[in-house]
Scaffold this motif. Structure first.
Motif, PDB file in Angstrom:
ATOM      1  N   ASP A   1      38.803  54.326  16.561  1.00 23.73           N
ATOM      2  CA  ASP A   1      39.780  54.237  15.471  1.00 23.73           C
ATOM      3  C   ASP A   1      40.791  53.094  15.666  1.00 23.73           C
ATOM      4  N   ALA A   2      40.668  52.363  16.749  1.00 22.76           N
ATOM      5  CA  ALA A   2      41.601  51.249  16.973  1.00 22.76           C
ATOM      6  C   ALA A   2      41.384  50.189  15.900  1.00 22.76           C
ATOM      7  N   GLU A   3      42.469  49.587  15.433  1.00 23.80           N
ATOM      8  CA  GLU A   3      42.327  48.608  14.348  1.00 23.80           C
ATOM      9  C   GLU A   3      42.214  47.162  14.830  1.00 23.80           C
ATOM     10  N   GLY A   4      42.658  46.919  16.068  1.00 24.72           N
ATOM     11  CA  GLY A   4      42.588  45.540  16.537  1.00 24.72           C
ATOM     12  C   GLY A   4      42.556  45.449  18.048  1.00 24.72           C
ATOM     13  N   ALA A   5      41.864  44.421  18.546  1.00 22.26           N
ATOM     14  CA  ALA A   5      41.884  44.140  19.979  1.00 22.26           C
ATOM     15  C   ALA A   5      42.145  42.659  20.171  1.00 22.26           C
ATOM     16  N   LEU A   6      42.826  42.346  21.247  1.00 25.57           N
ATOM     17  CA  LEU A   6      43.030  40.939  21.617  1.00 25.57           C
ATOM     18  C   LEU A   6      42.481  40.715  23.011  1.00 25.57           C
ATOM     19  N   LEU A   7      41.613  39.725  23.126  1.00 24.51           N
ATOM     20  CA  LEU A   7      41.154  39.286  24.442  1.00 24.51           C
ATOM     21  C   LEU A   7      41.939  38.011  24.743  1.00 24.51           C
ATOM     22  N   ILE A   8      42.813  38.109  25.725  1.00 24.43           N
ATOM     23  CA  ILE A   8      43.700  36.966  26.010  1.00 24.43           C
ATOM     24  C   ILE A   8      43.374  36.434  27.400  1.00 24.43           C
ATOM     25  N   GLU A   9      43.220  35.129  27.492  1.00 27.00           N
ATOM     26  CA  GLU A   9      43.005  34.535  28.810  1.00 27.00           C
ATOM     27  C   GLU A   9      44.042  33.447  29.018  1.00 27.00           C
ATOM     28  N   ILE A  10      44.646  33.447  30.193  1.00 25.27           N
ATOM     29  CA  ILE A  10      45.539  32.349  30.530  1.00 25.27           C
ATOM     30  C   ILE A  10      45.016  31.712  31.806  1.00 25.27           C
ATOM     31  N   ASP A  11      45.303  30.446  31.999  1.00 24.60           N
ATOM     32  CA  ASP A  11      44.861  29.805  33.239  1.00 24.60           C
ATOM     33  C   ASP A  11      45.904  28.811  33.700  1.00 24.60           C
ATOM     34  N   GLY A  12      45.796  28.429  34.953  1.00 22.21           N
ATOM     35  CA  GLY A  12      46.755  27.487  35.518  1.00 22.21           C
ATOM     36  C   GLY A  12      47.018  27.836  36.974  1.00 22.21           C
ATOM     37  N   ILE A  13      48.212  27.511  37.413  1.00 20.47           N
ATOM     38  CA  ILE A  13      48.593  27.806  38.802  1.00 20.47           C
ATOM     39  C   ILE A  13      48.880  29.301  38.927  1.00 20.47           C
ATOM     40  N   LYS A  14      48.439  29.871  40.044  1.00 22.22           N
ATOM     41  CA  LYS A  14      48.487  31.329  40.259  1.00 22.22           C
ATOM     42  C   LYS A  14      49.846  31.939  39.887  1.00 22.22           C
ATOM     43  N   GLU A  15      50.905  31.380  40.431  1.00 21.99           N
ATOM     44  CA  GLU A  15      52.239  31.953  40.218  1.00 21.99           C
ATOM     45  C   GLU A  15      52.609  31.941  38.720  1.00 21.99           C
ATOM     46  N   ALA A  16      52.197  30.866  38.034  1.00 21.20           N
ATOM     47  CA  ALA A  16      52.500  30.749  36.607  1.00 21.20           C
ATOM     48  C   ALA A  16      51.707  31.780  35.807  1.00 21.20           C
ATOM     49  N   CYS A  17      50.451  31.968  36.181  1.00 20.24           N
ATOM     50  CA  CYS A  17      49.606  32.944  35.472  1.00 20.24           C
ATOM     51  C   CYS A  17      50.168  34.350  35.641  1.00 20.24           C
TER      52      CYS A  17
END
Lengths: 457, 457
Positions: free
Chosen positions: A271-287
């Motif tokens: 019944d969920a209406e939306g999903a977001l697959l989010i990916e971030i990348d970069g330097i470990k501490e920033a991520c």
């Protein structure tokens, strides 16, 4: 008509084994991933720029239509030879000519498959960002012709942003080169950009110098689920508006999630209406810092579940779910039709509402997947093409959707291209004078209109 | 010749107060920051796109040359009206039309000064990356015409990478629009890119939609000094090759450092052979980590001094030193001639050695400043223009330098443009057929050759 004389002239160039003209052979080159088809009279597989040039000299002499082709994964009909003639298939021009990571470029022939560019770069700590859904099979030549995008283009930009230079064979057979190995280069017109996205109507790319970038130190992948579609879209705007630039931000609506769940069973609530697959990348501490900020914003916007991938295999599972969306919808009806409208990101919630409203008014089902961070949305309508009534309804629904997208400041196509399917809608997005200007360029460059004729220009 | 009839038709459009034709007034528009000059017959200040269109209709009717002009800061002679006629000066079309940071764009008229775009964005936490040396005075229209770069283009890319869409008035007076507000847009040819860098030879930009990006959380600025120029250049390659992408990486050689020291007294050691001003930006934790890596690599390559800016005023001091380089060299001789060759970054050490070898062979002094991270180098030769012998030597030396740059895989111009100064060298960088292809485009778009005639195409 390719006469025996012309055939002899062409086989003199490439030999008989790289010249196909039997109906059964030709049929394989009469379609792409769009819904129409048209037969070529011959398919030629060049191996060198010189061969392409010589074929074009003959095509030019006899005014034979020539349509370039890579892997045939286009979803807009770009490589369909609607005026017949020759299909020039570049799959045998598939050499990587130079890999130079200290100077951050790679030089390739047009038939190199996108994934093979990645494979050449990854061991060296670099990658080539454009990642169309077709990247395991589509060629760089096709990617350039269509100015291909993909999920991580949100952060990294599209194909055009990675073209440093190219060699092109013109309609006349002349060989020209534009750009160089240098990121900064203002020597003459930026013509490499003109060919990029021109869908084979201006010239045939025979070599490309691509910019490559260092692989990020690490990445984080998060799957967020919402019980409300509006909240999903608001979370997108909120995250993007705050200054975070994820490497990808993929939205799936309820219909997509259910189709995916039926197909691969990832555990999406029905019944969920939306999903977001989010990916971030970069330097470990920033991520790590940005992951916290993203989770906070997701929760603030009513997320009911937030999962961070704990391993590479979990990350693969998330991405596999997203990537299976189109195939999953294809299980509902034989002919899912996928579209490609794009709106400014703040207009994503409204656009999704309007897509649902329009399709339900026509009694059609729709599922929406989107590269939501850049407003590039793929509504997919599952239909049975043999049902004429349904086909007409889909056409009407999409025409309305295009109008809404443009009224919201959007565009006809974000990454699929115009090709056969959308040329009739161009006047929605461009003025008469602007369309005519494209014809001025086309006629100057290809006066006999032999390069991929019958398309948008 | 602008007859009284033509003058009347033109003043009917813009009024007498925005039409200049007195010699003393015209003289101000006869030159830029290049070394040549030519008088226009009239200068017109349009206020609207419609006015530009109407002026072009008249220019087209009477075949009058029209040269667009922003602030006149070009260093290649691009806005010099060598065929006389009309200068269309855009400084009064200086409105910011829309600032939309949620959707990450800004819409401006061409006369908006680059710094005013920044001023509109900075309070909102955003900025517009292209930062040519002239940014406090040059206009966006001029930046687009020249595809301007700047120090932070190393990380962020050049002007073209930030053009989402534009409105253009063609030679005929027709108004066309290309692109949109959307980062992903494959609707038709990428014509906004064609106009960007075309130096006013194809059309006149009357509105631009620019992509803007979030300001980084923080930045770190480091000044590194080397006693050996080769080590300086090696440090550049080492840092770039390792995958770090600084926001800027500016190199100054001994001659530049001494000139700067004489002018602003920043404390450069007189015998040091090279300095690097390196700036990184992003998330705090990432900047700290990369600062350490950069310092380590600088020391490994023999840095004799490493200073991290401890405050904004110290950062300003470092940047002020770099920015004063050109003016500082101008104190040595009245006419410093600055060039703009670019080579792949791994070739920077060799290019610097060759520049020094060539200039000293001609008995000339040279100082080199460079956006070293992207291989864009500005050798400056201080001369006295009234000395014919010296002038000829400079020309010969630069011709040799261009040849070397191209032999090293570089290009004629990284960011200054071709304009008047370099068109004769185009055949070094481009084949006859490639140059001819530019003419095909030019002739199709501007058949009477009235747009900025007498330049590189």
């Amino acid at each position: 008509m390719l006469t025996q004389t012309i055939k002899t002239e062409l086989t003199d160039i490439v030999g008989k084994e790289r010249y196909l003209d039997k109906t059964a052979e030709l049929a394989c080159f009469s379609y792409d991933s769009f819904t129409e088809e048209a037969m070529p009279e011959a398919v030629i597989f060049p191996m060198t720029t010189r061969e392409v040039s010589r074929v074009m000299e003959i095509a030019s002499k006899y005014k034979i239509p020539v349509t370039g082709r890579g892997a045939g994964t286009s979803v807009c009909g770009a490589p369909i030879p609607v005026k017949h003639g020759i299909v020039l298939c570049f799959t045998k021009m598939n050499k990587i000519i130079e890999v130079n990571t200290p100077d951050r470029y790679i030089i390739v022939q047009p038939g190199v498959v996108n994934i093979n560019v990645q494979k050449a770069l990854i061991p060296l700590g670099f990658f080539y960002p454009p990642d169309p859904g077709s990247m395991t099979s589509s060629t760089i030549g096709g990617n350039i012709a269509q100015n291909a995008g993909g999920p991580r283009c949100l952060k990294y930009g599209v194909t055009m942003d990675y073209i440093l230079g190219m060699e092109v064979v013109l309609a006349s057979g002349k060989i020209v080169r534009f750009g160089s190995r240098n990121v900064k280069d203002v020597t003459g017109y930026k013509l490499a950009s003109l060919f990029c996205g021109s869908e084979g109507t201006l010239g045939l790319v025979t070599e490309a110098i691509l910019r490559v970038v260092p692989q990020p130190e690490t990445q984080k992948t998060i799957m967020v689920i919402f019980d409300d579609l509006d909240n999903t879209a608001k979370a997108v705007s909120d995250i993007i508006g705050s200054g975070i630039i994820p490497a990808a931000m993929e939205l799936m609506d309820n219909a997509s999630m259910n189709a995916i769940e039926d197909a691969v069973g990832i555990g999406f609530p029905r019944d969920a209406e939306g999903a977001l697959l989010i990916e971030i990348d970069g330097i470990k501490e920033a991520c790590e810092k940005q992951t916290k900020q993203i989770i906070e914003k997701a929760k603030k916007n009513g997320a009911v579940s937030v999962q961070e991938a704990k391993s590479e295999s979990e990350r693969e599972k998330f991405w596999n779910a997203r990537r299976s969306a189109y195939g999953a919808v294809a299980r509902i009806a034989p002919d899912p039709i996928s579209e490609d409208v794009t709106v400014p990101v703040s207009k994503v919630p409204e656009m999704i509402r309007r897509i649902i409203e329009i399709t339900s008014r026509y009694g059609l089902k729709v599922s929406v997947v989107a590269h939501a961070g850049d407003g590039n949305m793929h509504p997919v309508i599952p239909i049975d093409r043999s049902n004429t009534d349904q086909r007409l309804k889909v056409e009407k629904a999409f025409a309305e959707i295009f109008k809404v997208a443009i009224a919201l400041g959007g565009t006809l196509s974000g990454e699929h291209g115009i090709g056969l399917g959308k040329s009739k809608y161009l006047p929605l997005a461009m003025s008469k004078d602007s369309i005519e200007f494209m014809s001025v360029i086309k006629k100057a460059v290809d006066p006999d209109e032999i390069l991929n004729p019958g398309k948008f220009v």
